[in-house]
Write a protein that holds these residues in place. Structure first.
Motif, PDB file in Angstrom:
ATOM      1  N   ALA A  37       0.704  -1.304   0.119  1.00 25.48           N
ATOM      2  CA  ALA A  37       0.288  -0.541  -0.018  1.00 25.48           C
ATOM      3  C   ALA A  37       1.025   1.145  -0.165  1.00 25.48           C
ATOM      4  O   ALA A  37       2.210   1.513   0.406  1.00 25.48           O
TER       5      ALA A  37
ATOM      6  N   LEU B 183       0.157  -4.134  -4.575  1.00 23.00           N
ATOM      7  CA  LEU B 183      -1.678  -3.721  -4.767  1.00 23.00           C
ATOM      8  C   LEU B 183      -2.191  -3.376  -6.158  1.00 23.00           C
ATOM      9  O   LEU B 183      -3.622  -4.069  -6.835  1.00 23.00           O
TER      10      LEU B 183
ATOM     11  N   PHE C 225      -5.988   3.353   1.080  1.00 19.20           N
ATOM     12  CA  PHE C 225      -5.665   2.104   0.613  1.00 19.20           C
ATOM     13  C   PHE C 225      -5.460   1.317   2.099  1.00 19.20           C
ATOM     14  O   PHE C 225      -5.709   0.075   2.032  1.00 19.20           O
ATOM     15  N   ALA C 226      -4.842   1.383   2.713  1.00 11.94           N
ATOM     16  CA  ALA C 226      -3.864   0.957   3.530  1.00 11.94           C
ATOM     17  C   ALA C 226      -5.361   0.588   4.516  1.00 11.94           C
ATOM     18  O   ALA C 226      -4.748  -0.291   5.119  1.00 11.94           O
TER      19      ALA C 226
END
Ligand code: KIV
Ligand code: NA
Length: 265
Positions: free
Chosen positions: A24, A215, A29-30
């Motif tokens: 990430a 990702l 997104f994390a």
């Protein structure tokens, strides 16, 4: 569940629980990946290719990596955060200590570095100074100029034996984890059996102690680079970004990913 700590990684291997890792580069997104049950989040120097648009990981700097670690750390509550030491930030033990200190102060719990050889001294130097280290062997993208491209490593007996010896050496130097990238399934299986520290595979077959994907590859986002054989788009089966991360996690934990079509023999 409790947040991941470094000692829990060896416990997971001993208990036969596979580790799920994704990269990430930002907080949102994390957070999504963390909520989806991803165990380990890597701020990889793949950011040079998938975020910055370069052809290799070589242009990534320590400043770049610190920035992305700062962002990602704000999104995590459970996952353990690992940060790559960028190209030449690990050229000497002293440089590595400076860079790793900044990455840990930005929120990482571990740094990853490529190779063995003179890097064994770097690993020992960091570990003795309370910096957990993840090693990375097989295809090491920071070696792209010497290698002349990105291809499977350890295909013949001599290079396979060298990789097994390097893996034992990085573990003996104090590494806590080992990423194996683009190595034949049987070799990754042998290395995994040789070591008490967990191996995390990417293009290294199903017998590693965990798996990692970039990702953008998990989500089928076109980064302008050739898609290697081990890449699988989990967005198709997951139906959403969170669903893709959950589908990847389930497939890894149940030993369904990677299958033979996404591995090298
Ligand atoms: O930079 C990265 O994303 C990595 C993983 C592919 C292991 O090193
Ligand atoms: Na990397």
């Amino acid at each position: 569940d409790k947040p991941w700590t470094v000692p829990m990684l060896a416990d997971a291997k001993r208990d036969g629980r596979r580790l799920v890792m994704l990269t990430a580069y930002d907080a949102s997104f994390a957070r999504t990946l963390d909520n989806a049950g991803t165990d380990l989040i890597l701020v990889g120097d793949s950011l040079g290719m998938v975020v910055q648009g370069h052809d290799s990981t070589l242009p990534v700097t320590v400043d770049d990596t610190v920035y992305h670690v700062t962002c990602v750390a704000r999104g995590l509550s459970k996952a353990l955060l690992i940060a790559d030491l960028p190209f030449q930030a690990d050229a000497t033990p002293e440089r590595a200590l400076d860079a790793a200190t900044r990455l840990l102060q930005a929120g990482a719990a571990m740094v990853k570095l490529e190779g063995a050889g003179h890097k064994l001294d770097v690993i020992r130097f960091l570990v003795e100074r309370e910096i957990p280290v993840c090693a990375h062997l097989g295809l090491t993208p920071q070696s792209v100029l010497r290698l002349g491209g990105y291809r499977v490593q350890g295909r013949d007996d001599a290079t396979a034996e060298k990789l097994r010896a390097d893996a034992r050496a990085v573990a003996a130097a104090g590494a806590t984890l080992l990423v194996l990238e683009c190595v034949p399934t049987a070799l990754a299986q042998a290395v995994t059996a040789d070591l008490s520290i967990p191996t995390i595979g990417i293009g290294a077959g199903p017998h590693c102690d965990g798996q990692v994907l970039v990702l953008h590859d998990l989500l089928g986002v076109n980064s302008g680079h050739r898609r290697p054989k081990f890449v699988k788009d989990f967005l198709a089966e997951g139906g959403s970004i969170a669903g893709a991360a959950e589908a990847f996690a389930a497939a890894v934990r149940e030993g369904r990913f990677p299958d033979a079509a996404h591995s090298y023999d």
